[in-house]
Scaffold this motif. Structure first.
Motif, PDB file in Angstrom:
ATOM      1  N   CYS A  12      12.535 -17.755  -4.622  1.00 36.93           N
ATOM      2  CA  CYS A  12      11.257 -17.123  -5.010  1.00 36.93           C
ATOM      3  C   CYS A  12      11.136 -15.926  -3.638  1.00 36.93           C
ATOM      4  CB  CYS A  12      10.186 -17.926  -4.881  1.00 36.93           C
ATOM      5  SG  CYS A  12       8.393 -17.215  -5.192  1.00 36.93           S
ATOM      6  N   HIS A  14       9.544 -12.020  -2.863  1.00 33.36           N
ATOM      7  CA  HIS A  14       8.023 -11.065  -3.265  1.00 33.36           C
ATOM      8  C   HIS A  14       8.110 -10.298  -4.414  1.00 33.36           C
ATOM      9  CE1 HIS A  14       5.064  -8.119  -2.763  1.00 33.36           C
ATOM     10  NE2 HIS A  14       4.535  -8.887  -1.840  1.00 33.36           N
ATOM     11  N   TYR A  45       9.310 -15.095  -8.449  1.00 31.81           N
ATOM     12  CA  TYR A  45       8.434 -13.981  -7.637  1.00 31.81           C
ATOM     13  C   TYR A  45       6.979 -14.325  -7.432  1.00 31.81           C
ATOM     14  CZ  TYR A  45      12.741 -11.355  -8.836  1.00 31.81           C
ATOM     15  OH  TYR A  45      13.993 -10.996  -8.917  1.00 31.81           O
ATOM     16  N   VAL A  46       6.551 -13.891  -6.373  1.00 31.13           N
ATOM     17  CA  VAL A  46       5.127 -14.010  -6.138  1.00 31.13           C
ATOM     18  C   VAL A  46       4.141 -12.777  -6.269  1.00 31.13           C
ATOM     19  CG1 VAL A  46       5.406 -15.665  -4.361  1.00 31.13           C
ATOM     20  CG2 VAL A  46       5.156 -13.319  -3.634  1.00 31.13           C
ATOM     21  N   ASP A  47       4.763 -11.659  -6.629  1.00 29.83           N
ATOM     22  CA  ASP A  47       4.103 -10.352  -6.855  1.00 29.83           C
ATOM     23  C   ASP A  47       4.936  -9.324  -7.575  1.00 29.83           C
ATOM     24  OD1 ASP A  47       1.972  -8.578  -7.001  1.00 29.83           O
ATOM     25  OD2 ASP A  47       1.981  -8.395  -4.974  1.00 29.83           O
ATOM     26  N   PRO A  67      11.428 -19.904  -0.186  1.00 29.91           N
ATOM     27  CA  PRO A  67      10.941 -18.465  -0.034  1.00 29.91           C
ATOM     28  C   PRO A  67      12.097 -17.564   0.195  1.00 29.91           C
ATOM     29  CG  PRO A  67       9.602 -20.169   0.878  1.00 29.91           C
ATOM     30  CD  PRO A  67      10.902 -20.755   0.673  1.00 29.91           C
ATOM     31  N   LEU A  69      11.689 -14.901   1.890  1.00 25.30           N
ATOM     32  CA  LEU A  69      10.767 -14.162   2.599  1.00 25.30           C
ATOM     33  C   LEU A  69      11.458 -14.333   4.174  1.00 25.30           C
ATOM     34  CD1 LEU A  69       7.801 -15.468   0.537  1.00 25.30           C
ATOM     35  CD2 LEU A  69       8.800 -13.112   0.554  1.00 25.30           C
ATOM     36  N   HIS A  75       1.763 -15.970   0.901  1.00 25.86           N
ATOM     37  CA  HIS A  75       2.599 -16.121  -0.545  1.00 25.86           C
ATOM     38  C   HIS A  75       3.314 -17.553  -0.348  1.00 25.86           C
ATOM     39  CE1 HIS A  75       1.689 -12.313  -2.047  1.00 25.86           C
ATOM     40  NE2 HIS A  75       2.628 -11.615  -0.912  1.00 25.86           N
ATOM     41  N   TYR A  78      -0.022 -20.246  -0.149  1.00 30.39           N
ATOM     42  CA  TYR A  78      -0.930 -20.460  -1.416  1.00 30.39           C
ATOM     43  C   TYR A  78      -0.155 -20.317  -2.433  1.00 30.39           C
ATOM     44  CZ  TYR A  78      -4.531 -20.206   2.281  1.00 30.39           C
ATOM     45  OH  TYR A  78      -5.214 -20.755   3.223  1.00 30.39           O
ATOM     46  N   ASP A  79       0.672 -19.223  -2.679  1.00 28.15           N
ATOM     47  CA  ASP A  79       1.270 -18.847  -4.137  1.00 28.15           C
ATOM     48  C   ASP A  79       2.333 -20.033  -4.356  1.00 28.15           C
ATOM     49  OD1 ASP A  79       0.105 -16.302  -4.955  1.00 28.15           O
ATOM     50  OD2 ASP A  79       0.830 -15.351  -3.099  1.00 28.15           O
ATOM     51  N   SER A 127       1.718  -9.504   9.130  1.00 29.62           N
ATOM     52  CA  SER A 127       0.932 -10.434   8.102  1.00 29.62           C
ATOM     53  C   SER A 127      -0.346 -10.878   9.145  1.00 29.62           C
ATOM     54  CB  SER A 127       1.554 -11.715   7.954  1.00 29.62           C
ATOM     55  OG  SER A 127       0.908 -12.810   7.454  1.00 29.62           O
TER      56      SER A 127
END
Length: 226
Positions: A12, A14, A45-47, A67, A69, A75, A78-79, A127
């Motif tokens: 996953c 961004h 993806y988250v966005d 992630p 990330l 993200h 929560y996502d 962040s």
């Protein structure tokens, strides 16, 4: 049959509108499949891009969402957290912090032509999550241990100092040359902004590089054990 052989991996990221950024993530996912051919790997993806992670996580088949990330944050919490809730799945840790990322940063600095006489600004996305700031500080410490020269940290958003502020401060302190070390996974909005920060050199982002897939697979394995 082991859990590793039946559990799927959801990689996953961004998401970005940058074609180069999309290619970096595609290469990372391809590396995952190459390094672990027996593993089913999905991309999410988250966005910005599709498919959204919530639509990819299987409803009945065990999976681990890794992630792509560099630190935790909204993200991850929560996502991705919502995507694995009430399903036979779990979320792994993000790619950072990890000492291999510091090694990769050093490689990118050398590729850009930096040396120990330069003032280095480690540029992270930023962040509001305190855990993300802690993770970046760990990477900063690891980079300082590997680099002969001053290294400070700055952020693209949501934290201080900003990258342009850090570059200006270094110049005012007498730095002959300022180099921004991009602590970003791929080209995109934040990396493009680094070119406008006023530094003499900006390194390439961390990806593409096979070590990122190796870290992601370690996160997958650790989540299975955990």
């Amino acid at each position: 049959m082991s859990a590793a052989s039946t559990t799927q991996l959801v990689a996953c990221a961004h998401g970005t509108r940058s074609v180069q950024g999309q290619q970096v993530i595609a290469a990372l996912v391809a590396d995952l499949r190459r390094l672990r051919p027996e593993l089913t790997v999905h991309e999410a993806y988250v966005d910005v891009q599709e498919p959204a992670v919530a639509t990819v996580v299987p409803e009945r088949v065990p999976s681990v969402v890794v992630p792509l990330l560099l630190s935790t944050g909204v993200h991850v919490r929560y996502d991705i957290g919502a995507a694995v809730a009430d399903r036979p799945s779990r979320a792994a840790d993000p790619l950072g912090p990890d000492p291999r990322l510091a090694d990769l940063l050093v490689r990118r600095l050398r590729e850009a032509g930096a040396d120990g006489a330069d003032h280095v600004v480690l540029a992270a996305a930023g962040s509001s999550d305190p855990a993300a700031a802690t993770a970046v500080r760990e990477v900063l410490a690891a980079l300082r241990a590997r680099w002969d020269g001053p290294v400070e940290v700055a952020f693209g958003a949501a934290a201080q100092p900003s990258v342009p502020e850090a570059v200006q401060t270094a110049r005012e302190a007498g730095a002959a040359r300022v180099v921004v070390a991009s602590y970003l996974l791929a080209p995109g909005h934040f990396h493009s902004a680094l070119d406008r920060a006023g530094a003499d050199l900006v390194t390439a982002p961390l990806g593409p590089d096979p070590v990122l897939a190796q870290i992601a697979l370690d996160r997958f394995d650790h989540a299975l054990l955990g």
